[in-house]
Each structure stands twice: as C-alpha cells, then as structure tokens.
Scaffold this motif. Structure first.
Motif, mmCIF file in Angstrom:
data_model
loop_
_atom_site.group_PDB
_atom_site.id
_atom_site.type_symbol
_atom_site.label_atom_id
_atom_site.label_comp_id
_atom_site.label_asym_id
_atom_site.label_seq_id
_atom_site.Cartn_x
_atom_site.Cartn_y
_atom_site.Cartn_z
ATOM 1 N N THR A 1 0.802 -1.228 0.000
ATOM 2 C CA THR A 1 0.000 0.000 0.000
ATOM 3 C C THR A 1 0.831 1.273 0.000
ATOM 4 O OG1 THR A 1 -0.137 -0.065 2.428
ATOM 5 C CG2 THR A 1 -1.900 -1.161 1.195
ATOM 6 N N GLN B 1 -1.077 4.974 7.120
ATOM 7 C CA GLN B 1 -1.204 3.833 6.229
ATOM 8 C C GLN B 1 -1.072 2.529 7.027
ATOM 9 O OE1 GLN B 1 -1.912 4.756 3.140
ATOM 10 N NE2 GLN B 1 -2.343 2.678 2.495
ATOM 11 N N ALA C 1 -3.438 10.119 1.683
ATOM 12 C CA ALA C 1 -4.214 8.895 1.846
ATOM 13 C C ALA C 1 -5.517 9.169 2.593
ATOM 14 C CB ALA C 1 -3.393 7.854 2.599
ATOM 15 N N ASN D 1 -1.256 8.754 -2.734
ATOM 16 C CA ASN D 1 -0.231 9.123 -1.746
ATOM 17 C C ASN D 1 1.167 8.966 -2.329
ATOM 18 O OD1 ASN D 1 -0.572 6.304 -1.698
ATOM 19 N ND2 ASN D 1 0.216 6.140 0.376
#
Length: 571
Positions: free
Chosen positions: A150, A162, A347, A353
């Motif tokens: 991610t 995150q 994000a 991001n």
C-alpha cells in the motif's frame, strides 16, 4: 495459585527468575522430576510466593543493564496467538510483545533498504499497539507486507496512517502531552513514543533514535513494550519526560496515538482476540485547523527548500500528520518526515499518496478552507522578494546580453529583444536564475513555449480549459479568461491567483496583465521557482525539468535544441 503455559524457549531456570522464585519450588509445585525437561503447552502451577517477576532482567546485546517491568498484581495476561497459530508473550495488560529481530520477520526488507531487525522499531511498536486496540494479533511481518503493498513507507520512514489502516484505525501525531498519553493508556489503548538513547543525539538525525509502545502506568511509572529487547520495560516520569529502560531511554516528544477500534480495550483475554467495539470519534484535528492558512500554489517535492515548504509543514502539523518536533528538525526543508506526513494526508483525503505536492493535493487543502496560493507561496529560499529562489549565490553571473539573447533566439527581432531584455533580466535576477546552466534551461523552455517570445498569449481561445477543476477553473468562462499567457504560458485560475499573490499583482481580476512583458517574465520566474526548477537545471537534468513544466515530453527535441544553443552561448 496461578498458572503459566510453557512457551517455546522457556526453561525452569528462566521462569524462576521471571516469577521471583526458585527452580526447586517450581519443580516441587508441579511434581517435575527432571528439571531440564518441560513441554510446550504444559501448564505449570506457580508457587504463591511468585507474585512479581524479578526486577533485574537480562542485559541488552551490548551489555547495557535495564529493568524489566513487573507484572500487575493480577499476574501477566496469557499468550497472544496470531493467525498462523504462533504464540507470543504479552505485557501485563495483554499487549503482545514482538521483537523486531524475530527470525520470522527480522530479515524482511524495510521500505527502500535495511531490515526490520535493524530499523523496524516504529513499525514493530505500531503492530503491538494495533494488536491490543483491535483485539486481533497483527505481527510485524504481516504489517510490513501490508505496507509494501500500500505504499506505507517514505524511504524507510513509516507512514503511520497507512499502517493504522490495516487494523481499520486512524493515526495522528499530537503534540507531546502526558495528559493525552494517560487518557489513552488508561483506556487500554497503547501509544507509540520516540526515545533517544545515543549520547548527544538530541533526537537523532531522523528526529528520534528508537520507538516503543507504552501500554500502562502505575503512578509515575510507565510500562512499555520494547521491540529492541522483546521485553516489557519500565520508564519513570521525570520533568515531563519518560526515562529509563535499556541504555537510559529518554522520550523525545514524538507521540503517535490511534483512533478507532475498541474504545476501551482493557486487558485482552489470554490466547486470543476479541471482536472490536464500534470506533470512537477520531482524535485527529479537524480540517478547520487549516482554514484560512496560506499554502503554496505551486508544486513541491522531496528536496525542495524554503518558505513554501515551511507553509506546507505548518499545515501538516496543524492537521496532526506531523509533530512540531519533527518540523523543528528541518523547517523549510522537504525531507523524509515531510514526505511521510504528506503521504499520510493524501491517503486520508482520497489523493494518490505519492508524497508530491501537486494540483490534486492543493485541491484537497482548498476543500478544507486553506488559502492555496498564499502570499509566501513560492518554492524559493529566504531572500528579498517573493520570487527569490534556491541557491541564489552572491556574485553569480548576472543577466544575458542583447547579443547573447539573439544568438539563442535567432528569430527574435532586434526591436523585440530590446523591449523584452530588461524585463527578462530583472525576472531572472529576482528568481536566482543567475548561472549559465540555470539561464540556459530557463531560456530554452521559454523559447519553445512562446515561439521565441513571439506569442505572449496562447493562440487558441482557451475554451478547451473550461471546467478544468485541476486548474482551478470553477466558474463559467474561466477557460477563456485564464488561458495561457506570458512566455511560459501560465494557465488556469489557480495559477493566476497564486502568481498574483506571490508577485503582489491582482492577476485573478486582471488576467490579461500576465501577457505584458513587465509581468509576464515575472510570472515565468514565479512558475519556475514554485516548482523548484533551479535544482534540475543545476544537475543538468533537462529532461525531468521539461516533464515538470509540460507534464510530459512534448517538444523535447526542440527544447533540447534551444538548451544546447544557450549553453554554447553562455558558457
């Protein structure tokens, strides 16, 4: 009489030290004939005298002595079990204890290099805190895999928000406050803090030396799970700081709290998790924290320096994505901390991001009420005037001559050259475009964009830009009203507004002024510095410089032709 479940690696000798008893008493209480033989999973009765483990724990690898935290009077919580069935010890409040050097994950690469074992303390501490709050054991290997997928690292720096998403949580970095820490851990919600341990580090080159997860307190004694040692340690409150543990840890003022999950996890049940309760309201500051705050109108990225970066950092601090302590380590310097905080903001607001401050990110700040394109919105360093740029070295070469300009742009007439040259040289001086490499790159781009200063206004009507929200064109007629003007052809209401504020000229209400030479060359210089383009000129990276102006490589060959000619003339 309490019971201990034998885990892999346990010995009677170690357990005797842990529970402040003797091997003989343990063996007698459990009818053990061979003190060298105990089985994983075996239930051992603990003599009544155990009460608290020994306070003289083992040494850290380097020989530093530290105190292992005592358990609460109710004894330690049982082991925690992950999805693979592996069991982990827990602190007295039930938070799993992970060691960053564990063989299962210690060798995994961390971000862009190093390893969890060497530099994964922040991520390991986060895994411990998240496991307690969510009631689900999330080990560092699982969290690292999630972050790899991610984009959860900025270099090797952790993007806290995150990471928290893996457990359905939010993360924020409020200012250091013992009151905040107490409220969180008293509800059973661990917090992650930064600590120093290296002599003279004063926060370390990256803001802190190490990270631990603080889980509970008894009076002025706080207990934390330390990923370096894989132990629960004790820290004392002294002068508003937490100190103690291995190598005399000292808190640095960096604090991470988590929102969502179980509002009051309490003590986790032994051997497993629980279903999280509904999430409480997030603790991160609301978007109104940046309402009316000036933010730069141009692009920024890692490596940029100056007032614009400081503006961005201030906004990230106000929104809880960055601490004041982190900003203080490099105010006005776009480094790893700023990049990680920006990625977290992106994000949280539905923006890719990337860590790049561009149009989509500015639009997100604009929705929060920030004044995007504020008066200090340039990518420059400190110095006179709003356009002044990075690296404006005293004594660097001044402007170009009339003869040089006409050699670089052979189709430019004598009359036009004489008309434009004073404005061109003034803008370049104001923007720190004052070395042959910078001047060559700047003039090459302007020559291509304007047809050697033939077109100070875009030939097309501008209707194609109608409704382009990424350009700030939100009102009917904005496409035509704010079409490309000046030698670099700035386009869109947002750019006109930002350039006007930076230069002290109302271009939003007088957009045609951008095509006048006294203003047009200054807008070109503003645009150049708002994207920190001198650094690419200095390194000779003309292709990347072109991409940052054009968004691609349209006309690259023509631009390179002018660039080479300018270099030949100016050097």
């Amino acid at each position: 009489m309490s019971v201990h479940t034998v885990r892999r690696g346990d010995t009677l000798s170690a357990l005797a030290k842990q529970y402040n008893t003797t091997v003989d008493k343990l063996a007698k209480a459990n009818n053990i004939k061979d003190v060298n033989t105990i089985a994983v999973g075996q239930k051992l009765k603990l003599p009544d005298s155990f009460e608290r483990p020994s306070t003289s724990g083992p040494s850290k690898g380097g020989g530093d002595n530290f105190q292992q935290a005592p358990a609460s009077s109710s004894g330690r919580a049982g082991p925690a079990r992950d999805d693979d069935g592996r069991q982990f010890p827990t602190s007295a409040d039930g938070t799993p204890i992970f060691k960053q050097g564990d063989a299962q994950w210690g060798g995994r690469s961390l971000g862009t290099g190093s390893s969890i074992s060497a530099a994964g303390c922040a991520m390991t501490s986060t895994a411990m805190a998240m496991s307690k709050i969510t009631g689900k054991v999330i080990n560092p290997g699982e969290l690292d895999a999630h972050l790899d997928k991610t984009g959860g690292y900025a270099g090797n720096g952790l993007i806290w928000g995150q990471a928290a998403k893996m457990g359905g949580l939010g993360a924020s970095k409020p200012g250091w406050s013992m009151d905040t820490i107490n409220k969180q851990i008293d509800a059973g919600r661990p917090v992650v803090i930064g600590v120093d341990y290296k002599a003279g580090s004063n926060g370390g080159s990256n803001g802190t030396d190490h990270w631990v997860a603080v889980t509970r307190r008894e009076g002025n004694t706080y207990f934390a799970n330390d990923p370096a040692t894989g132990k629960e340690i004790s820290l004392k409150l002294q002068g508003g700081k937490l100190v103690g543990g291995p190598s005399n840890y000292k808190s640095t003022g960096e604090l991470v709290t988590f929102s969502g999950g179980n509002p009051k996890p309490g003590t986790a049940p032994a051997g497993g998790g629980s279903t999280p309760a509904p999430a409480p309201a997030p603790t991160k500051p609301s978007g109104s924290a940046v309402k009316g705050l000036d933010l730069p109108g141009g692009d920024l990225e890692k490596g940029a320096k100056g007032a614009a970066v400081k503006q961005l950092q201030t906004a990230l601090v106000k929104l809880g994505h960055m601490t004041q302590a982190e900003m203080n380590t490099g105010p006005g310097v776009f480094g790893p901390k700023t990049e990680a905080a920006l990625k977290e903001f992106q994000a949280a607001h539905g923006v890719p991001n990337t860590g790049y401050y561009g149009p989509k990110t500015r639009a997100a700040f604009d929705k929060l009420g920030a004044d995007v394109g504020g008066t200090q919105g340039t990518g420059g360093s400190s110095g006179p005037g709003p356009v002044t740029g990075p690296g404006n070295e005293p004594g660097a070469k001044g402007g170009v001559s009339l003869a040089q300009l006409r050699k670089i742009m052979p189709n430019l007439s004598q009359a036009k050259a004489e008309q434009y040259l004073p404005h061109l040289n003034k803008a370049m001086a104001e923007a720190g475009i004052n070395t042959p490499k910078r001047q060559a790159a700047f003039l090459a781009q302007l020559a291509h964009e304007s047809g050697e200063f033939r077109y100070m206004e875009e030939i097309a009507s501008g209707a194609a830009y109608e409704g382009r929200k990424d350009l700030g064109n939100t009102q009917p007629g904005d496409g035509v009203r704010f079409k490309g003007r000046g030698p670099i052809q700035i386009t869109g209401r947002a750019n006109y507004r930002a350039a006007g504020k930076a230069l002290g000229i109302d271009l939003e209400n007088n957009p045609k002024r951008a095509s006048d030479p006294d203003v047009g060359f200054r807008t070109a210089a503003w645009y150049w510095n708002s994207r920190n383009l001198n650094q690419y000129a200095d390194s000779g990276n003309f292709k990347e410089l072109t991409r940052r102006i054009n968004g691609g490589y349209n006309g690259l060959a023509d631009r390179q032709k002018y660039y080479q000619r300018a270099l030949d003339v100016l050097t």
